[in-house]
Scaffold this motif. Structure first.
Motif, mmCIF file in Angstrom:
data_model
loop_
_atom_site.group_PDB
_atom_site.id
_atom_site.type_symbol
_atom_site.label_atom_id
_atom_site.label_comp_id
_atom_site.label_asym_id
_atom_site.label_seq_id
_atom_site.Cartn_x
_atom_site.Cartn_y
_atom_site.Cartn_z
ATOM 1 N N ARG A 167 10.098 -6.256 -23.642
ATOM 2 C CA ARG A 167 11.246 -6.177 -22.730
ATOM 3 C C ARG A 167 11.913 -4.802 -22.781
ATOM 4 O O ARG A 167 13.110 -4.671 -22.646
ATOM 5 C CB ARG A 167 12.253 -7.289 -23.020
ATOM 6 N N LEU A 179 10.440 -2.298 -20.821
ATOM 7 C CA LEU A 179 9.997 -1.678 -19.584
ATOM 8 C C LEU A 179 9.874 -2.744 -18.508
ATOM 9 O O LEU A 179 9.309 -3.805 -18.750
ATOM 10 C CB LEU A 179 8.638 -1.002 -19.799
ATOM 11 N N ASP A 180 10.438 -2.459 -17.341
ATOM 12 C CA ASP A 180 10.241 -3.325 -16.182
ATOM 13 C C ASP A 180 9.020 -2.812 -15.442
ATOM 14 O O ASP A 180 8.879 -1.611 -15.225
ATOM 15 C CB ASP A 180 11.452 -3.289 -15.238
ATOM 16 N N ASP A 181 8.162 -3.710 -15.043
ATOM 17 C CA ASP A 181 6.934 -3.308 -14.369
ATOM 18 C C ASP A 181 7.226 -2.489 -13.118
ATOM 19 O O ASP A 181 6.510 -1.555 -12.788
ATOM 20 C CB ASP A 181 6.112 -4.549 -14.012
ATOM 21 N N ALA A 182 8.311 -2.813 -12.424
ATOM 22 C CA ALA A 182 8.633 -2.127 -11.169
ATOM 23 C C ALA A 182 9.269 -0.759 -11.387
ATOM 24 O O ALA A 182 9.127 0.126 -10.556
ATOM 25 C CB ALA A 182 9.562 -2.994 -10.339
ATOM 26 N N THR A 183 9.987 -0.567 -12.487
ATOM 27 C CA THR A 183 10.737 0.678 -12.665
ATOM 28 C C THR A 183 10.046 1.708 -13.549
ATOM 29 O O THR A 183 10.389 2.869 -13.505
ATOM 30 C CB THR A 183 12.126 0.403 -13.265
ATOM 31 N N ILE A 213 6.294 -3.977 -21.798
ATOM 32 C CA ILE A 213 6.777 -5.068 -20.941
ATOM 33 C C ILE A 213 6.998 -6.318 -21.773
ATOM 34 O O ILE A 213 8.025 -6.992 -21.631
ATOM 35 C CB ILE A 213 5.801 -5.316 -19.770
ATOM 36 N N SER A 214 6.069 -6.640 -22.672
ATOM 37 C CA SER A 214 6.247 -7.841 -23.492
ATOM 38 C C SER A 214 7.408 -7.691 -24.469
ATOM 39 O O SER A 214 8.038 -8.677 -24.845
ATOM 40 C CB SER A 214 4.964 -8.184 -24.243
ATOM 41 N N ARG A 227 13.813 1.296 -21.546
ATOM 42 C CA ARG A 227 15.169 0.921 -21.988
ATOM 43 C C ARG A 227 15.459 1.518 -23.361
ATOM 44 O O ARG A 227 14.584 1.628 -24.210
ATOM 45 C CB ARG A 227 15.296 -0.591 -22.090
ATOM 46 N N ASP A 260 20.973 -0.687 -20.550
ATOM 47 C CA ASP A 260 20.540 -0.130 -19.277
ATOM 48 C C ASP A 260 20.261 1.367 -19.336
ATOM 49 O O ASP A 260 19.852 1.940 -18.340
ATOM 50 C CB ASP A 260 21.607 -0.393 -18.206
ATOM 51 N N GLN A 301 16.314 -3.237 -26.637
ATOM 52 C CA GLN A 301 15.889 -4.519 -26.069
ATOM 53 C C GLN A 301 17.115 -5.330 -25.698
ATOM 54 O O GLN A 301 18.113 -5.324 -26.427
ATOM 55 C CB GLN A 301 15.096 -5.332 -27.096
ATOM 56 N N ARG A 352 1.670 -0.083 -21.565
ATOM 57 C CA ARG A 352 2.470 -0.756 -20.535
ATOM 58 C C ARG A 352 2.665 -2.231 -20.888
ATOM 59 O O ARG A 352 3.776 -2.747 -20.872
ATOM 60 C CB ARG A 352 1.821 -0.633 -19.160
#
Length: 109
Positions: A78, A80-84, A75-76, A104, A40, A107, A71
């Motif tokens: 894991r 980066l969260d799309d929202a954050t 994201i793929s 992050r 986290d 992973q 991006r």
């Protein structure tokens, strides 16, 4: 690299100066081999690519392609969260840079 270090990394500093309403988060360095590093732990990633002289018409296109590709890759993976994740792009005919906050540290398993 030495010149940017002497200047105090101005591109990284300018990435946080655009928004005066919130206090920018300080990047957190987490060693890769640190077993106590938390998934986290969010960090800031700065990717800067030096180029030959790009035509002025291609600078915006290169910037947007780098942003969307990076991006999607994060994201793929894991990381980066799309929202954050907040992404800011900077581009000149000789340089394209992307500053991404909310990456992050590791992973998730």
């Amino acid at each position: 690299m030495k010149k940017r270090e002497e200047l105090g990394y101005p591109l990284l500093a300018s990435a946080h100066s655009d928004d005066d309403t919130e206090t920018p988060e300080q990047p957190v360095a987490v060693p890769v081999d640190d077993p106590t590093a938390s998934i986290d732990t969010m960090q800031t990633l700065l990717l800067e690519i030096g180029t030959e002289e790009l035509p002025a018409a291609d600078v915006d296109l290169a910037s947007s392609q780098l942003e969307s590709s990076l991006r999607a890759a994060l994201i793929s993976a894991r990381l980066l969260d799309d929202a954050t994740g907040a992404i800011k792009c900077y581009a000149t005919p000789r340089r394209v840079a992307v500053c991404i906050s909310g990456v992050r540290g590791k992973q998730p398993d």
